[in-house]
Design a protein around this motif. Structure first.
Motif, short mmCIF file in Angstrom:
data_model
loop_
_atom_site.label_atom_id
_atom_site.label_comp_id
_atom_site.label_asym_id
_atom_site.label_seq_id
_atom_site.Cartn_x
_atom_site.Cartn_y
_atom_site.Cartn_z
N THR A 44 -47.67 102.52 24.00
CA THR A 44 -47.73 102.93 22.60
C THR A 44 -46.89 102.02 21.72
N SER A 45 -45.99 101.27 22.31
CA SER A 45 -45.28 100.27 21.53
C SER A 45 -44.93 99.15 22.50
N LYS A 68 -44.61 98.23 17.15
CA LYS A 68 -46.00 98.54 17.44
C LYS A 68 -46.89 97.42 16.97
#
Lengths: 402, 203
Positions: B74-75, B172
């Motif tokens: 997610t990042s 991100k």
């Protein structure tokens, strides 16, 4: 609505000249291809479809996966029949074309039209199937045309090797009066994997099955989606309105008896909670407009009956189903006829304090221990007071109705 | 390189080190050649659960031990080491090759491309072994693809747990929303001095 990139492998070998599928095998195949492209692009606008031919001089990709339906239909023109179909090479080239699709998020699918005899042996086909399964490519096989021994068996073996969780299908279409595309419409190739048919497939199926009247409202959702939507919405609204009306009538019927006290009780509550100036105003209005007030009261008491009259037909229907409801209806009808004297009845009931307090206790938002309510109850002991209270109460009601 | 845990792990809280699984975008994890579609998501769990294979595990198709697992985060993360728990009876993977920040890799790509790093694995049924990465190459990993080309002789490859040790950077790779001003208006950008904040007044 699954996001998919599809490659359709067309068989344009010599065997496609045959006329056992009207008008010719090749034409039937082309119609089926057109329908599939339409269905895929409609079910999800980001779907892409590509086409390649397996026979002729060699496997040739006519159009790489694209969502432009016009391009796909255009490339189907001017195709020539000839040569022999190379199934293995066709599937492998299709897999390569899918590998280089632009949107990697799309699922990969190959649809093969196998009309001519299959030259490859079962082993080779199974190897191809395994490779497809390993790279999570789904395969749909349309087995039509020539039916020599072993072809069906080989294709079934290929399907078994590819199939992963029922994402791949095989359809056998024998020669006959029904067109190839019509047979395909009802298969999972068109309807997707158990999602239920897309609107396109469903309406096309209905049209094929038995004329235009197959649709819900006699209107093809494809031809006129707004009209179909409007019809459907109005039907649902009508149904909801009828249900609400029946429910309201039933509520009114059962609450008719209680309604008198309930209204008065809530009125008294509001009266006691209201500011003193409001009270003064009410008293003034009561004094001045007594006659017109009485008329307004009579009308408002009549209102439940009139609304009931309108809804008599629906209520009788509803009553037929529910004996309790019928009883309540009868009571309410009786009640409305003797409404003029109901005031006296109501006041008698009001005088019965235990009855009133039990009613009040059951009402939401009314606390029988509230001092103002107790005060009101106490004041309702007297016979003359209830009448005056009612007048005052109906004054605020009249104000509200204004 | 090995961190043998024959003690009870309380002194140096192992589980917090292996917490990168929280930064995995589970919905987008995919695997190629898995026998049960979707079973790959079950191998990402907390360190304590790594031996708990009562649920599903990742298994390759019968007769073909090759596996390819695509894991987006997610990042961006920095990965220090990787741990893999395989199955018994030769179904553990024997080699691991990883690729970073490439989507849509399939088997032919994986076999022909040069991996960022590769390891020879050993059978690690207790999950105590970890394989360190060349940290400088794993500094901003948005997604990672693990390719297990072969197993220890078994018909299939089974994987019960995959763990990542490292840190998440909170960066991100999403589309950024940037606001442009054609003529900046000073009243929109009051400094602390102008608003009189930050100083205490003594009356």
């Amino acid at each position: 609505m699954v996001l998919e990139a599809t490659m359709i492998c067309i068989d344009n070998s010599e065997w496609m000249r045959n006329g056992d599928y009207a008008p010719s095998r090749f034409q039937a195949q082309a119609d089926a291809v057109n329908l599939i492209c339409g269905a895929k692009t409609q079910s999800n606008p980001e779907n892409t479809v590509g086409v390649l031919t397996m026979a002729g001089k060699g496997v040739r990709v006519l159009v790489t996966p694209t969502s432009d339906l016009g391009k796909i239909l255009a490339c189907m023109h001017g195709l020539e029949i000839g040569g022999e179909m190379n199934l293995a090479a066709g599937i492998q080239v299709a897999q390569l074309a899918l590998k280089h699709r632009q949107n990697k998020k799309q699922q990969q699918r190959i649809i093969v039209f196998a009309g001519s005899p299959v030259m490859h042996d079962k082993k080779a086909l199974e190897m191809i199937g395994k490779k497809l399964k390993k790279n999570s490519v789904a395969l749909d096989i349309v087995n039509f045309g020539e039916d020599d021994e072993g072809k069906t068996e080989k294709l079934e073996a290929l399907l078994a090797a590819v199939n992963n969780n029922d994402t791949s299908h095989i359809v056998h279409v024998p020669a006959g009066p029904t067109a190839l595309s019509d047979v395909l419409i009802s298969t999972p190739i068109f309807t997707g994997d158990g999602e239920g048919g897309s609107g396109f497939a469903a309406s096309a199926a209905a049209a094929a099955a038995g004329g235009v009247s197959g649709f819900e409202f006699g209107v093809d959702p494809n031809l006129d989606p707004e009209l179909a939507l409007a019809l459907r919405v109005s039907m649902e609204e009508e149904r909801a309105r009828q249900e609400a009306a029946a429910k309201q009538a039933a509520e009114e019927a059962s609450k008719e008896e209680k309604g008198g006290e309930e209204q008065d009780a809530t009125m008294t509550e509001r009266a006691s909670e209201g500011a003193s100036e409001a009270d003064n105003k009410k008293i003034e209005i009561a004094d001045d407009d007594d006659t017109s007030l009485q008329q307004a009261l009579a009308m408002s008491m009549d209102e439940p009956t009139s609304s009931q009259g309108l809804q008599d037909t629906e209520m009788s229907d509803a009553a037929a189903e529910d004996p309790e409801l019928a009883l309540a209806l009868q009571l309410s009808v009786q009640d409305s006829t003797k409404d003029s004297s109901s005031q006296a009845d109501v006041s008698k009931l009001l005088a019965d304090q235990s009855f009133v307090s039990s009613i009040l206790a059951s009402l939401p938002g009314v606390d029988p221990n509230d001092p103002s309510v107790k005060e009101v109850l106490a004041s309702m002991q007297n016979q003359s007071e209830p009448q005056q209270k009612q007048d005052e109460d109906k004054a605020p009601k009249k104000e509200e109705e204004k | 390189m090995a961190c043998t845990h024959d003690h009870s792990c309380e002194d140096h809280d192992c589980s917090s080190n292996w917490s990168l699984y929280k930064h995995i975008d589970l919905s987008k994890v995919t695997a190629l050649n898995e026998a049960n579609p979707g079973s790959v998501k079950s191998v990402f769990k907390a360190w304590e659960e790594r031996l708990n294979s009562s649920g599903e595990h990742l298994e390759s198709n019968e007769g073909d031990p090759e596996l390819l697992v695509y894991i987006p985060f997610t990042s961006d993360v920095k990965i220090k080491s990787i741990s893999v728990v395989g199955g018994a009876d030769g179904t553990s993977p024997s080699k691991l090759r990883v690729f970073i920040n490439r989507d849509g890799i399939d088997f032919s790509d994986a076999q022909s491309m040069q991996p960022v790093q590769e390891w020879d694995l050993v059978e690690n049924l207790q999950g105590v072994l970890e394989y360190q990465t060349r940290y400088s190459k794993f500094q901003s990993v948005a997604n990672i693809t693990l390719h297990f080309p072969e197993s220890f002789g078994g018909d299939t490859t089974q994987i019960h747990y995959i763990g990542f040790k490292g840190e998440a950077t909170q960066l991100k790779r999403d589309v950024a929303t940037i606001v442009y001003e054609i003529t900046p208006n000073p009243s929109d950008h009051k400094t602390r001095a102008e608003t009189g904040g930050g100083l205490s007044h003594v009356e």
